[in-house]
Design a protein around this motif. Structure first.
Motif, PDB file in Angstrom:
ATOM      1  N   ALA A   1       3.528  -4.805  -4.302  1.00 31.04           N
ATOM      2  CA  ALA A   1       2.798  -3.578  -3.965  1.00 31.04           C
ATOM      3  C   ALA A   1       1.988  -3.150  -5.169  1.00 31.04           C
ATOM      4  N   LEU A   2       0.935  -2.366  -4.935  1.00 31.36           N
ATOM      5  CA  LEU A   2       0.127  -1.854  -6.027  1.00 31.36           C
ATOM      6  C   LEU A   2      -0.623  -0.617  -5.570  1.00 31.36           C
ATOM      7  N   SER A   3      -1.062   0.164  -6.533  1.00 34.78           N
ATOM      8  CA  SER A   3      -1.859   1.351  -6.259  1.00 34.78           C
ATOM      9  C   SER A   3      -2.971   1.439  -7.293  1.00 34.78           C
ATOM     10  N   GLY A   4      -4.201   1.652  -6.822  1.00 32.96           N
ATOM     11  CA  GLY A   4      -5.338   1.744  -7.729  1.00 32.96           C
ATOM     12  C   GLY A   4      -5.862   0.374  -8.149  1.00 32.96           C
TER      13      GLY A   4
ATOM     14  N   ASP B   1      -1.922 -14.992 -18.720  1.00 34.18           N
ATOM     15  CA  ASP B   1      -2.591 -13.882 -18.038  1.00 34.18           C
ATOM     16  C   ASP B   1      -2.068 -12.548 -18.572  1.00 34.18           C
ATOM     17  N   LEU B   2      -2.967 -11.556 -18.681  1.00 37.62           N
ATOM     18  CA  LEU B   2      -2.600 -10.220 -19.146  1.00 37.62           C
ATOM     19  C   LEU B   2      -2.939  -9.205 -18.070  1.00 37.62           C
ATOM     20  N   VAL B   3      -1.918  -8.495 -17.562  1.00 43.20           N
ATOM     21  CA  VAL B   3      -2.095  -7.484 -16.524  1.00 43.20           C
ATOM     22  C   VAL B   3      -2.062  -6.100 -17.159  1.00 43.20           C
ATOM     23  N   THR B   4      -2.999  -5.243 -16.758  1.00 47.39           N
ATOM     24  CA  THR B   4      -3.085  -3.878 -17.292  1.00 47.39           C
ATOM     25  C   THR B   4      -3.149  -2.883 -16.153  1.00 47.39           C
ATOM     26  N   THR B   5      -2.377  -1.803 -16.262  1.00 47.70           N
ATOM     27  CA  THR B   5      -2.400  -0.729 -15.265  1.00 47.70           C
ATOM     28  C   THR B   5      -3.054   0.499 -15.904  1.00 47.70           C
ATOM     29  N   PRO B   6      -4.327   0.771 -15.598  1.00 49.95           N
ATOM     30  CA  PRO B   6      -4.994   1.959 -16.144  1.00 49.95           C
ATOM     31  C   PRO B   6      -4.332   3.235 -15.631  1.00 49.95           C
ATOM     32  N   ALA B   7      -4.842   4.372 -16.059  1.00 47.48           N
ATOM     33  CA  ALA B   7      -4.272   5.658 -15.656  1.00 47.48           C
ATOM     34  C   ALA B   7      -4.227   5.790 -14.132  1.00 47.48           C
ATOM     35  N   LYS B   8      -3.126   6.353 -13.623  1.00 45.99           N
ATOM     36  CA  LYS B   8      -2.917   6.623 -12.198  1.00 45.99           C
ATOM     37  C   LYS B   8      -2.870   5.351 -11.343  1.00 45.99           C
ATOM     38  N   THR B   9      -2.429   4.270 -11.938  1.00 43.13           N
ATOM     39  CA  THR B   9      -2.223   3.035 -11.172  1.00 43.13           C
ATOM     40  C   THR B   9      -0.829   2.502 -11.476  1.00 43.13           C
ATOM     41  N   TRP B  10      -0.309   1.618 -10.626  1.00 43.77           N
ATOM     42  CA  TRP B  10       0.953   0.935 -10.883  1.00 43.77           C
ATOM     43  C   TRP B  10       0.961  -0.372 -10.113  1.00 43.77           C
ATOM     44  N   LEU B  11       1.895  -1.220 -10.481  1.00 42.82           N
ATOM     45  CA  LEU B  11       1.998  -2.542  -9.865  1.00 42.82           C
ATOM     46  C   LEU B  11       3.466  -2.917  -9.737  1.00 42.82           C
ATOM     47  N   VAL B  12       3.842  -3.435  -8.570  1.00 39.86           N
ATOM     48  CA  VAL B  12       5.198  -3.936  -8.354  1.00 39.86           C
ATOM     49  C   VAL B  12       5.129  -5.444  -8.129  1.00 39.86           C
ATOM     50  N   LEU B  13       5.931  -6.177  -8.876  1.00 39.33           N
ATOM     51  CA  LEU B  13       5.988  -7.628  -8.785  1.00 39.33           C
ATOM     52  C   LEU B  13       7.370  -8.066  -8.302  1.00 39.33           C
ATOM     53  N   LYS B  14       7.430  -9.267  -7.734  1.00 33.76           N
ATOM     54  CA  LYS B  14       8.699  -9.824  -7.285  1.00 33.76           C
ATOM     55  C   LYS B  14       8.791 -11.267  -7.755  1.00 33.76           C
ATOM     56  N   THR B  15       9.920 -11.610  -8.362  1.00 38.26           N
ATOM     57  CA  THR B  15      10.118 -12.970  -8.847  1.00 38.26           C
ATOM     58  C   THR B  15      10.762 -13.839  -7.769  1.00 38.26           C
TER      59      THR B  15
ATOM     60  N   LEU C   1       9.909  -5.711 -10.263  1.00 39.20           N
ATOM     61  CA  LEU C   1       9.444  -5.160 -11.528  1.00 39.20           C
ATOM     62  C   LEU C   1       8.333  -4.156 -11.274  1.00 39.20           C
ATOM     63  N   LEU C   2       8.474  -2.961 -11.813  1.00 41.17           N
ATOM     64  CA  LEU C   2       7.436  -1.943 -11.707  1.00 41.17           C
ATOM     65  C   LEU C   2       6.757  -1.792 -13.054  1.00 41.17           C
ATOM     66  N   LEU C   3       5.462  -2.105 -13.110  1.00 38.19           N
ATOM     67  CA  LEU C   3       4.668  -1.877 -14.308  1.00 38.19           C
ATOM     68  C   LEU C   3       3.992  -0.525 -14.138  1.00 38.19           C
ATOM     69  N   ALA C   4       4.448   0.466 -14.898  1.00 31.85           N
ATOM     70  CA  ALA C   4       3.979   1.832 -14.724  1.00 31.85           C
ATOM     71  C   ALA C   4       2.568   2.020 -15.261  1.00 31.85           C
TER      72      ALA C   4
ATOM     73  N   PRO D   1       5.417  -3.003   0.862  1.00 30.15           N
ATOM     74  CA  PRO D   1       4.552  -4.069   0.339  1.00 30.15           C
ATOM     75  C   PRO D   1       3.091  -3.926   0.748  1.00 30.15           C
ATOM     76  N   LEU D   2       2.242  -3.645  -0.220  1.00 30.39           N
ATOM     77  CA  LEU D   2       0.787  -3.686  -0.062  1.00 30.39           C
ATOM     78  C   LEU D   2       0.256  -2.768   1.036  1.00 30.39           C
ATOM     79  N   ARG D   3       0.966  -1.703   1.334  1.00 33.17           N
ATOM     80  CA  ARG D   3       0.497  -0.767   2.340  1.00 33.17           C
ATOM     81  C   ARG D   3       0.223   0.612   1.733  1.00 33.17           C
ATOM     82  N   SER D   4       1.155   1.073   0.925  1.00 29.42           N
ATOM     83  CA  SER D   4       0.988   2.412   0.353  1.00 29.42           C
ATOM     84  C   SER D   4       0.062   2.378  -0.830  1.00 29.42           C
ATOM     85  N   ARG D   5      -0.945   3.232  -0.822  1.00 28.00           N
ATOM     86  CA  ARG D   5      -1.855   3.367  -1.940  1.00 28.00           C
ATOM     87  C   ARG D   5      -1.616   4.708  -2.663  1.00 28.00           C
TER      88      ARG D   5
END
Length: 234
Positions: A55-58, A83-97, A103-106, A226-230
Motif C-alpha cells: 500500500a502507499l499514499s502520495g 534502489d533508494l526509496v524516499t517518502t516526501p512529506a505527507k506520504t507513506w509506503l507499506v512493503l511486504k517481504t 514494513l511501513l516507511l513513514a 492494499p493499494l486502495r486507500s490514499r
C-alpha cells in the motif's frame, strides 16, 4: 554538349555529395543506440528482490540503481539492489517481504535495498515480523550498525548521522552499533539507543517510548488496504 563530357563534369559532384551524406549518417546518433552519457542501463545481472508494494499514499519516489533519475512508485513497482526509496512529506509506503513481514516507511524517510538486508538512511521504519519457521531474519542496517529479528513488532528511527534507536513492542531481536561491536539482545517492551561520539559508536538500553506504538497503529489500521486507500494516516 557531348554526353560523356556531361558525365565527366557531374561525376565529381555526385561523389562529393555521397561522401557528405556518409559523414552525416555516421555523425548523427541513432535512436536505437543512445549515447552513453544520456542513458545508463541497469546491470545485466540485476534481479528483482523478494519484496513488493502492499500500500502507499502520495507520490512516493524511487531512485533506481544505475539510473541518474527519480521515478514515482506504483502498485507494480519492483525493487533491486541499490534502489533508494524516499517518502516526501505527507506520504507513506507499506512493503511486504516474501516471508510475510510488513514494513511501513513513514513520511520523511529514506530506505535503500541491499542484497540481503535493508538500510534505513533516515526517518522511521515500523516492522511487523511473523514468526519465522526458518532461520531467515529481517536485517536492517543503520550507519555502521545492524538490527536483526526473527519475529515481533518494532520501530526503528534514524534522525541524523550520529544517532539511531529501536523500540521493541514484542518479540526478540539482536542489534549492534558497529561492525566490530558485540550484539545486544532486546525483549518485549525494551528499547536501545545508539550514539556516535568522537568517531566511536556507543549502544545502551533505553526506556521504551510510546510513539513507537503510534507508528505501529498506522501499519495495522483497518483502512490500510492494499493499494486502495490514499488517505494520509495521522
Amino acid at each position: 554538349m557531348d554526353r560523356k563530357l556531361i558525365l565527366w563534369i557531374a561525376a565529381p559532384g555526385f561523389l562529393a555529395l555521397a561522401v557528405l551524406l556518409l559523414v552525416l549518417w555516421l555523425w548523427i546518433p541513432k535512436d536505437s543506440a543512445p549515447a552513453p552519457d544520456t542513458l545508463k542501463t541497469m546491470p545485466a545481472t540485476a534481479v528483482d528482490l523478494p519484496i513488493e508494494v502492499m500500500a502507499l499514499s502520495g507520490r512516493v519516489q524511487i531512485k533506481r540503481a544505475g539510473l541518474n533519475a527519480t521515478f514515482d512508485i506504483n502498485a507494480l513497482s519492483r525493487f533491486r539492489t541499490g534502489d533508494l526509496v524516499t517518502t516526501p512529506a505527507k506520504t507513506w509506503l507499506v512493503l511486504k517481504t516474501k516471508e510475510g513481514a510488513r514494513l511501513l516507511l513513514a513520511s520523511g524517510s529514506s530506505l535503500r535495498f541491499e542484497d540481503e538486508a535493508l538500510r534505513l538512511e533516515q526517518g522511521t521504519l515500523a516492522c511487523v515480523i511473523p514468526p519465522q519457521k526458518t532461520r531467515i531474519a529481517l536485517k536492517v542496517h543503520l550507519a555502521e550498525g545492524l538490527i536483526q529479528s526473527h519475529e515481533g513488532r518494532l520501530v526503528i528511527e534514524k534522525a541524523g548521522d550520529a544517532a539511531w534507536r529501536v523500540d521493541l513492542v514484542e518479540g526478540t531481536l539482536r542489534l549492534r552499533a558497529q561492525e566490530s561491536g558485540h550484539f545486544m539482545s532486546l525483549k518485549k517492551g525494551q528499547a536501545a539507543q545508539a550514539t556516535k561520539k568522537e568517531g566511536v559508536w556507543f549502544l545502551r538500553k533505553d526506556a521504551f517510548q510510546d510513539r513507537a506504538l503510534d507508528a505501529l497503529r498506522r501499519l495495522q489500521a483497518p483502512e490500510l488496504k492494499p493499494l486502495r486507500s490514499r488517505k494520509v494516516l495521522r
